[in-house]
Motif scaffolding. Structure first.
Motif, mmCIF file in Angstrom:
data_model
loop_
_atom_site.group_PDB
_atom_site.id
_atom_site.type_symbol
_atom_site.label_atom_id
_atom_site.label_comp_id
_atom_site.label_asym_id
_atom_site.label_seq_id
_atom_site.Cartn_x
_atom_site.Cartn_y
_atom_site.Cartn_z
ATOM 1 N N MET A 72 44.045 33.903 56.794
ATOM 2 C CA MET A 72 43.061 33.061 56.510
ATOM 3 C C MET A 72 42.081 32.874 57.797
ATOM 4 S SD MET A 72 42.914 31.838 53.431
ATOM 5 C CE MET A 72 44.022 31.769 51.800
ATOM 6 N N LYS A 73 40.885 32.643 57.472
ATOM 7 C CA LYS A 73 39.887 32.439 58.562
ATOM 8 C C LYS A 73 39.543 30.935 58.328
ATOM 9 C CE LYS A 73 35.863 34.209 61.190
ATOM 10 N NZ LYS A 73 34.898 35.380 61.146
ATOM 11 N N TYR A 74 39.421 30.173 59.465
ATOM 12 C CA TYR A 74 39.148 28.618 59.482
ATOM 13 C C TYR A 74 37.791 28.354 60.148
ATOM 14 C CZ TYR A 74 44.001 28.238 58.101
ATOM 15 O OH TYR A 74 45.249 28.303 57.031
ATOM 16 N N SER A 75 37.029 27.552 59.663
ATOM 17 C CA SER A 75 36.057 27.284 60.198
ATOM 18 C C SER A 75 35.796 25.619 60.443
ATOM 19 C CB SER A 75 34.562 27.500 59.599
ATOM 20 O OG SER A 75 33.412 27.047 60.435
ATOM 21 N N ILE A 76 35.878 25.161 61.662
ATOM 22 C CA ILE A 76 35.806 23.568 61.973
ATOM 23 C C ILE A 76 34.416 23.209 62.163
ATOM 24 C CG2 ILE A 76 36.335 21.678 63.305
ATOM 25 C CD1 ILE A 76 39.126 23.349 64.014
ATOM 26 N N ILE A 77 33.780 22.463 61.543
ATOM 27 C CA ILE A 77 32.321 22.106 61.309
ATOM 28 C C ILE A 77 32.005 20.611 62.283
ATOM 29 C CG2 ILE A 77 30.370 21.716 60.188
ATOM 30 C CD1 ILE A 77 31.490 24.523 59.980
ATOM 31 N N ILE A 78 31.265 20.664 63.242
ATOM 32 C CA ILE A 78 31.020 19.618 63.749
ATOM 33 C C ILE A 78 29.263 19.312 63.789
ATOM 34 C CG2 ILE A 78 30.723 18.410 66.196
ATOM 35 C CD1 ILE A 78 33.699 18.907 65.262
ATOM 36 N N ALA A 79 29.183 18.034 63.249
ATOM 37 C CA ALA A 79 27.540 17.747 63.280
ATOM 38 C C ALA A 79 27.472 16.833 64.353
ATOM 39 C CB ALA A 79 27.365 16.789 61.582
ATOM 40 N N GLN A 80 26.246 16.119 64.224
ATOM 41 C CA GLN A 80 25.754 15.353 65.328
ATOM 42 C C GLN A 80 25.914 14.109 65.274
ATOM 43 O OE1 GLN A 80 24.235 17.333 67.870
ATOM 44 N NE2 GLN A 80 24.818 18.949 66.496
ATOM 45 N N ASP A 81 26.949 13.443 64.462
ATOM 46 C CA ASP A 81 27.561 12.204 64.151
ATOM 47 C C ASP A 81 28.221 11.738 65.526
ATOM 48 O OD1 ASP A 81 30.026 12.457 63.262
ATOM 49 O OD2 ASP A 81 29.049 13.814 62.375
ATOM 50 N N PRO A 82 28.377 10.512 65.690
ATOM 51 C CA PRO A 82 29.069 10.201 66.906
ATOM 52 C C PRO A 82 30.618 10.495 66.855
ATOM 53 C CG PRO A 82 27.866 8.360 66.087
ATOM 54 C CD PRO A 82 27.679 9.134 65.091
ATOM 55 N N ALA A 83 31.252 10.371 65.667
ATOM 56 C CA ALA A 83 32.736 10.890 65.718
ATOM 57 C C ALA A 83 32.840 12.488 65.965
ATOM 58 C CB ALA A 83 33.256 10.320 64.376
ATOM 59 N N GLY A 84 31.874 13.060 65.276
ATOM 60 C CA GLY A 84 32.047 14.624 65.434
ATOM 61 C C GLY A 84 31.616 15.045 67.061
ATOM 62 N N GLY A 142 45.854 26.681 60.791
ATOM 63 C CA GLY A 142 46.217 28.145 60.737
ATOM 64 C C GLY A 142 47.876 28.074 60.848
ATOM 65 N N LYS A 143 48.409 26.886 60.926
ATOM 66 C CA LYS A 143 49.858 26.819 61.166
ATOM 67 C C LYS A 143 50.495 26.118 60.132
ATOM 68 C CE LYS A 143 49.061 26.718 66.139
ATOM 69 N NZ LYS A 143 47.595 26.405 66.069
ATOM 70 N N GLU A 144 49.544 25.562 59.169
ATOM 71 C CA GLU A 144 50.174 24.672 57.929
ATOM 72 C C GLU A 144 51.188 25.067 57.102
ATOM 73 O OE1 GLU A 144 46.423 26.268 56.367
ATOM 74 O OE2 GLU A 144 47.063 25.761 58.109
ATOM 75 N N LYS A 145 52.281 24.679 56.719
ATOM 76 C CA LYS A 145 53.088 25.073 55.799
ATOM 77 C C LYS A 145 52.523 25.360 54.313
ATOM 78 C CE LYS A 145 56.642 22.219 58.071
ATOM 79 N NZ LYS A 145 57.743 21.271 57.876
ATOM 80 N N LYS A 146 53.399 25.811 53.298
ATOM 81 C CA LYS A 146 52.785 25.762 51.963
ATOM 82 C C LYS A 146 53.860 24.982 50.977
ATOM 83 C CE LYS A 146 49.596 28.555 53.113
ATOM 84 N NZ LYS A 146 48.205 28.053 52.992
ATOM 85 N N TYR A 147 52.987 23.940 50.512
ATOM 86 C CA TYR A 147 53.807 23.087 49.655
ATOM 87 C C TYR A 147 53.566 23.194 48.072
ATOM 88 C CZ TYR A 147 54.197 20.585 54.097
ATOM 89 O OH TYR A 147 54.343 20.171 55.200
ATOM 90 N N LYS A 148 54.316 22.489 47.364
ATOM 91 C CA LYS A 148 54.157 22.603 45.737
ATOM 92 C C LYS A 148 52.987 21.428 45.761
ATOM 93 C CE LYS A 148 58.895 23.051 44.218
ATOM 94 N NZ LYS A 148 60.210 22.638 43.449
ATOM 95 N N THR A 149 51.967 21.557 44.800
ATOM 96 C CA THR A 149 50.712 20.752 44.736
ATOM 97 C C THR A 149 50.536 20.240 43.452
ATOM 98 O OG1 THR A 149 49.978 22.269 46.363
ATOM 99 C CG2 THR A 149 48.415 21.243 45.341
ATOM 100 N N ILE A 150 49.953 18.944 43.648
ATOM 101 C CA ILE A 150 49.699 18.243 42.314
ATOM 102 C C ILE A 150 48.372 17.757 42.555
ATOM 103 C CG2 ILE A 150 52.041 17.594 42.037
ATOM 104 C CD1 ILE A 150 51.117 14.867 43.239
ATOM 105 N N ALA A 151 47.890 17.193 41.425
ATOM 106 C CA ALA A 151 46.516 16.304 41.351
ATOM 107 C C ALA A 151 46.677 14.976 40.873
ATOM 108 C CB ALA A 151 45.463 17.122 40.538
ATOM 109 N N LEU A 152 46.074 14.059 41.495
ATOM 110 C CA LEU A 152 46.405 12.648 41.260
ATOM 111 C C LEU A 152 45.310 12.117 40.522
ATOM 112 C CD1 LEU A 152 48.517 10.396 41.828
ATOM 113 C CD2 LEU A 152 46.926 9.866 43.862
#
Length: 246
Positions: free
Chosen positions: A1-13, A152-162
């Motif tokens: 998997m290829k990941y992209s972290i997006i940073i905008a111009q907001d203060p927290a970013g 890129g290092k996350e585990k794989k879990y069983k998944t639900i929707a709430l």
């Protein structure tokens, strides 16, 4: 998997960016607001997108948040009307748990809300909820270190929707902390009236991982409980009460 972290111009970013640089974590910087980065997956080659940005809340309560995106009805804050964006549930769970380990303050998963619209999986990780927190270097470092250690290092879990509960869902937080399940989309109580067959199927289908079943926050369903149950039965979608999860 290829990941992209997006940073905008907001203060927290920009605060988070300051700490991503020395960690040598790659990111893409954009000029538009995060919620209006429509179809950015057609411009940036990646499989999963993570927006590191600002969280706003009327309460002004300090918090770190993680959530999936999409609109249950109108598209007032980016995205498309009644369209959900695929949710990377396992990634969101590990981001949430990593934030909990690093931060003694409030950390929460939020209900699915706002844009932009993408066809690829997306989540937001945010600093909230006022200018003081957005510019807090300690919080910027926590988000950056969390991204460096999880993406890129996350585990794989069983998944639900709430289904049901508040926008900030104590039930969802408990599920993430105490069970083997990750959570994809969350439709809160205040949006259940907008839920229809189409958006319910999107909750089930628009996920990186396959949804095992829906979980109902039984006490947080309100007047829409019976109608939602009817929709689930009509579409033959499996469900359980949140109290049934161990």
């Amino acid at each position: 998997m290829k990941y992209s972290i997006i940073i905008a111009q907001d203060p927290a970013g920009q605060n988070i960016k300051r700490f991503l640089l020395p960690l040598k974590v790659p990111f893409h910087e954009v000029e538009e607001k995060s919620i209006f980065c429509e179809n950015i997956d057609t411009r940036i080659n990646a499989d999963i997108f993570i927006f590191a940005t600002t969280h706003r809340a009327a309460s002004g309560k300090p918090s770190l948040t993680v959530h999936a995106i999409g609109n249950w009805d109108t598209a007032d804050l980016g995205g498309q009307k009644k369209k959900l964006v695929p949710a990377p549930a396992s990634l969101m769970k590990d981001l949430f748990l990593a934030l909990k380990r690093r931060h003694k303050g409030d950390v929460t998963i939020e209900a699915t809300h706002h844009g932009p619209f993408l066809k690829k999986p997306v989540c937001f990780i945010e600093i909230g909820s006022s200018e003081k927190e957005w510019n807090d270097k300690r919080l910027g470092r926590i988000i950056a270190e969390t991204l460096a250690h999880v993406v890129g290092k996350e585990k794989k879990y069983k998944t639900i929707a709430l289904l049901g509960g508040g926008h900030y869902s104590p039930e969802a937080n408990k599920i993430l902390e105490r069970t083997e399940y990750a959570i994809g989309h969350i439709c809160p109580k205040y949006k259940l009236a907008a839920l229809d067959e189409n958006t319910l199927l999107q909750m089930y289908e628009r996920n990186l991982e396959k949804i095992d079943f829906f979980v109902l926050d039984w006490k947080g369903m309100g007047a829409e409980k019976e109608r939602v149950l009817t929709l689930l039965e009509k579409l033959h979608l499996p469900w359980k009460k949140s109290s049934d999860l161990k």
